[in-house]
Design a protein around this motif. Structure first.
Motif, PDB file in Angstrom:
ATOM      1  N   PRO A  74       3.344  -2.867  -3.162  1.00  0.00           N
ATOM      2  CA  PRO A  74       2.375  -1.982  -3.711  1.00  0.00           C
ATOM      3  C   PRO A  74       2.870  -0.392  -3.547  1.00  0.00           C
ATOM      4  N   THR A  75       3.611  -0.425  -2.536  1.00  0.00           N
ATOM      5  CA  THR A  75       4.155   1.193  -2.318  1.00  0.00           C
ATOM      6  C   THR A  75       5.341   1.601  -2.765  1.00  0.00           C
ATOM      7  N   VAL A  76       6.162   0.526  -3.213  1.00  0.00           N
ATOM      8  CA  VAL A  76       7.429   0.754  -3.885  1.00  0.00           C
ATOM      9  C   VAL A  76       7.345   1.054  -5.506  1.00  0.00           C
ATOM     10  N   ASN A  77       7.963   2.117  -5.693  1.00  0.00           N
ATOM     11  CA  ASN A  77       8.080   2.634  -7.213  1.00  0.00           C
ATOM     12  C   ASN A  77       8.339   1.450  -8.443  1.00  0.00           C
ATOM     13  N   LEU A  78       7.688   1.429  -9.419  1.00  0.00           N
ATOM     14  CA  LEU A  78       7.879   0.642 -10.511  1.00  0.00           C
ATOM     15  C   LEU A  78       8.318   1.344 -11.806  1.00  0.00           C
ATOM     16  N   LYS A 124       2.143   5.694  -9.732  1.00  0.00           N
ATOM     17  CA  LYS A 124       2.428   5.941 -11.368  1.00  0.00           C
ATOM     18  C   LYS A 124       3.427   4.870 -11.574  1.00  0.00           C
ATOM     19  N   VAL A 125       3.671   4.994 -12.867  1.00  0.00           N
ATOM     20  CA  VAL A 125       4.580   3.829 -13.362  1.00  0.00           C
ATOM     21  C   VAL A 125       5.574   4.900 -14.364  1.00  0.00           C
ATOM     22  N   PHE A 126       6.940   4.657 -13.963  1.00  0.00           N
ATOM     23  CA  PHE A 126       7.953   5.238 -14.590  1.00  0.00           C
ATOM     24  C   PHE A 126       8.427   4.561 -15.989  1.00  0.00           C
ATOM     25  N   ILE A 127       8.402   5.503 -17.064  1.00  0.00           N
ATOM     26  CA  ILE A 127       8.710   4.929 -18.335  1.00  0.00           C
ATOM     27  C   ILE A 127       9.987   5.213 -18.724  1.00  0.00           C
ATOM     28  N   GLU A 128      10.950   4.327 -19.036  1.00  0.00           N
ATOM     29  CA  GLU A 128      12.396   4.534 -19.266  1.00  0.00           C
ATOM     30  C   GLU A 128      12.510   4.622 -20.667  1.00  0.00           C
ATOM     31  N   LEU A 152      14.715  -5.698  -0.628  1.00  0.00           N
ATOM     32  CA  LEU A 152      14.053  -4.554  -0.259  1.00  0.00           C
ATOM     33  C   LEU A 152      13.501  -4.685   0.993  1.00  0.00           C
ATOM     34  N   ARG A 153      13.013  -5.821   1.463  1.00  0.00           N
ATOM     35  CA  ARG A 153      12.533  -5.903   2.984  1.00  0.00           C
ATOM     36  C   ARG A 153      13.552  -5.190   3.898  1.00  0.00           C
ATOM     37  N   ASP A 154      14.881  -5.458   3.630  1.00  0.00           N
ATOM     38  CA  ASP A 154      16.048  -5.116   4.531  1.00  0.00           C
ATOM     39  C   ASP A 154      16.031  -3.532   4.361  1.00  0.00           C
ATOM     40  N   LEU A 155      15.769  -3.029   3.287  1.00  0.00           N
ATOM     41  CA  LEU A 155      15.783  -1.605   3.082  1.00  0.00           C
ATOM     42  C   LEU A 155      14.602  -0.734   3.663  1.00  0.00           C
ATOM     43  N   SER A 209      12.670  -1.954   6.227  1.00  0.00           N
ATOM     44  CA  SER A 209      12.643  -2.186   7.465  1.00  0.00           C
ATOM     45  C   SER A 209      13.032  -1.086   8.536  1.00  0.00           C
ATOM     46  N   PRO A 210      12.001  -0.707   9.300  1.00  0.00           N
ATOM     47  CA  PRO A 210      12.443   0.264  10.355  1.00  0.00           C
ATOM     48  C   PRO A 210      13.789   0.064  11.287  1.00  0.00           C
ATOM     49  N   GLU A 211      13.943  -1.244  11.521  1.00  0.00           N
ATOM     50  CA  GLU A 211      14.881  -1.694  12.289  1.00  0.00           C
ATOM     51  C   GLU A 211      16.185  -1.873  11.613  1.00  0.00           C
ATOM     52  N   ARG A 212      16.124  -1.612  10.223  1.00  0.00           N
ATOM     53  CA  ARG A 212      17.299  -2.077   9.312  1.00  0.00           C
ATOM     54  C   ARG A 212      17.632  -0.725   8.696  1.00  0.00           C
ATOM     55  N   LEU A 213      17.552  -0.438   7.339  1.00  0.00           N
ATOM     56  CA  LEU A 213      18.055   0.807   6.759  1.00  0.00           C
ATOM     57  C   LEU A 213      16.806   1.930   6.773  1.00  0.00           C
ATOM     58  N   GLY A 214      15.673   1.228   7.055  1.00  0.00           N
ATOM     59  CA  GLY A 214      14.441   2.355   7.346  1.00  0.00           C
ATOM     60  C   GLY A 214      14.223   3.330   6.322  1.00  0.00           C
ATOM     61  N   LEU A 215      14.478   2.893   4.868  1.00  0.00           N
ATOM     62  CA  LEU A 215      14.075   3.654   3.962  1.00  0.00           C
ATOM     63  C   LEU A 215      12.451   3.930   3.530  1.00  0.00           C
ATOM     64  N   SER A 216      11.945   5.010   3.113  1.00  0.00           N
ATOM     65  CA  SER A 216      10.777   5.068   2.733  1.00  0.00           C
ATOM     66  C   SER A 216      10.315   4.488   1.178  1.00  0.00           C
ATOM     67  N   ALA A 217       9.395   3.578   1.312  1.00  0.00           N
ATOM     68  CA  ALA A 217       8.937   2.751   0.302  1.00  0.00           C
ATOM     69  C   ALA A 217       8.918   4.043  -1.155  1.00  0.00           C
ATOM     70  N   ARG A 218       8.322   5.083  -0.998  1.00  0.00           N
ATOM     71  CA  ARG A 218       8.263   6.203  -1.969  1.00  0.00           C
ATOM     72  C   ARG A 218       9.636   6.674  -2.565  1.00  0.00           C
ATOM     73  N   HIS A 219      10.596   6.210  -1.955  1.00  0.00           N
ATOM     74  CA  HIS A 219      12.101   6.762  -2.229  1.00  0.00           C
ATOM     75  C   HIS A 219      12.936   5.599  -2.858  1.00  0.00           C
ATOM     76  N   VAL A 220      12.014   4.549  -3.037  1.00  0.00           N
ATOM     77  CA  VAL A 220      12.841   3.040  -3.619  1.00  0.00           C
ATOM     78  C   VAL A 220      12.065   2.722  -4.795  1.00  0.00           C
ATOM     79  N   SER A 221      12.947   2.446  -5.955  1.00  0.00           N
ATOM     80  CA  SER A 221      12.410   2.224  -7.348  1.00  0.00           C
ATOM     81  C   SER A 221      12.999   0.963  -7.907  1.00  0.00           C
ATOM     82  N   VAL A 222      12.184   0.097  -8.578  1.00  0.00           N
ATOM     83  CA  VAL A 222      12.663  -0.872  -9.029  1.00  0.00           C
ATOM     84  C   VAL A 222      12.266  -0.956 -10.679  1.00  0.00           C
ATOM     85  N   SER A 223      13.344  -1.284 -11.388  1.00  0.00           N
ATOM     86  CA  SER A 223      13.408  -1.179 -12.953  1.00  0.00           C
ATOM     87  C   SER A 223      13.222  -2.556 -13.407  1.00  0.00           C
TER      88      SER A 223
END
Length: 285
Positions: free
Chosen positions: A207-211, A252-256, A172-175, A177-191
């Protein structure tokens, strides 16, 4: 890609410090999948890096593409011969693509409706093996001249992410990191299937990555049968952990919830789900 391994290879080759920056830019901005494509580096150095620190630690075994071209599923071969699945999706008719990554070879959770659960757990993936799935698809888009970019990543492939927390966190830190993949935390979700200690730690660390939570049933009797992890973390414990997560992060929390005919799709199951969600949001419970 293991940046530390790349740095060591460059140091051993006696290369100047700026070479590391060139190498990282070739991968993270140039979307190269092999050092041969990194034309900013000398040819001899490219060959050495390919031997000592290849861009990808995994290789394509097979890729299947849907008829409409908006879903690509890859079986990726790891260094030890194990295979994991990763998926590239275009859920909307826009240029953004989503990548679904695996975190383990197999899974120990044994959910009754999940093919991966039937495999059992073979091993955890490393942080490099997780993040390289995203790099693989970025290179795939470039090589096939498909329009768009990878802007979303979901940890919803093979495995339970919170049973491989350290590697997942590093990836996640790689994804992010602005120096690496630079993705927005709001566009990453962990299930997660509902590993309570993992949820608590995740709230602190990301705390800003989606759950997202694979619930699939909201009563203990039913959930224990189809999601065995409920025996360790029952619906009361899960509800309390999610309530604390909501208070701490304000997210928010996504319920699957996979509908299984005759199993969890009855009217009483819908009422139980609504009750679980309503009570999760109440601070006094």
């Amino acid at each position: 890609m293991d940046a530390t391994k790349v740095e060591k290879a460059l140091t051993a080759a006696g290369e100047p410090g700026f070479r590391l920056k060139q190498a990282l830019e070739a991968v993270y901005k140039g979307h190269v999948s092999a050092w041969a494509e990194a034309t900013t580096l000398p040819a001899a150095l490219r060959e050495r890096l390919e031997r000592e620190a290849p861009v990808l630690c995994l290789a394509s075994h097979r890729v299947l593409v849907s008829d409409d071209g908006r879903a690509h599923k890859a079986a990726l071969r790891l260094h030890d011969g194990c295979l994991v699945e990763s998926v590239l999706l275009k859920p909307k008719p826009v240029d953004d693509w989503s990548v679904c990554v695996s975190t383990q070879v197999g899974c120990a959770m044994a959910c009754t409706f999940c093919a991966t659960g039937l495999m059992g757990l073979r091993r955890n993936l490393t942080a490099e093996e997780i993040a390289d799935q995203v790099l693989f698809w970025r290179g795939y888009l470039k090589a096939r001249r498909l329009e768009g970019r990878v802007s979303n990543v979901v940890y919803m492939g093979m495995g339970e992410p919170f049973h491989n927390y350290a590697a997942v966190a590093a990836s996640l830190r790689d994804l992010l990191s602005p120096e690496r993949l630079g993705l927005s935390a709001r566009h990453v979700s962990v299930s997660t299937v509902g590993i309570v200690p993992g949820i608590e730690r995740f709230a602190e660390d990301f705390p800003t990555v989606n759950l997202a939570v694979s619930l699939h049933a909201a009563t203990d009797a039913l959930r224990e049968r189809i999601v065995p992890a409920n025996r360790a973390y029952d619906t009361a414990k899960l509800r309390a952990a999610l309530g604390a997560y909501l208070q701490k992060t304000g997210r928010k929390v996504f319920i699957e919830y996979v509908l299984l005919a005759g199993e969890n799709d009855r009217l009483k199951d819908a009422f139980a789900l609504a009750k679980f969600i309503r009570e999760t949001g109440r601070a006094d419970l």
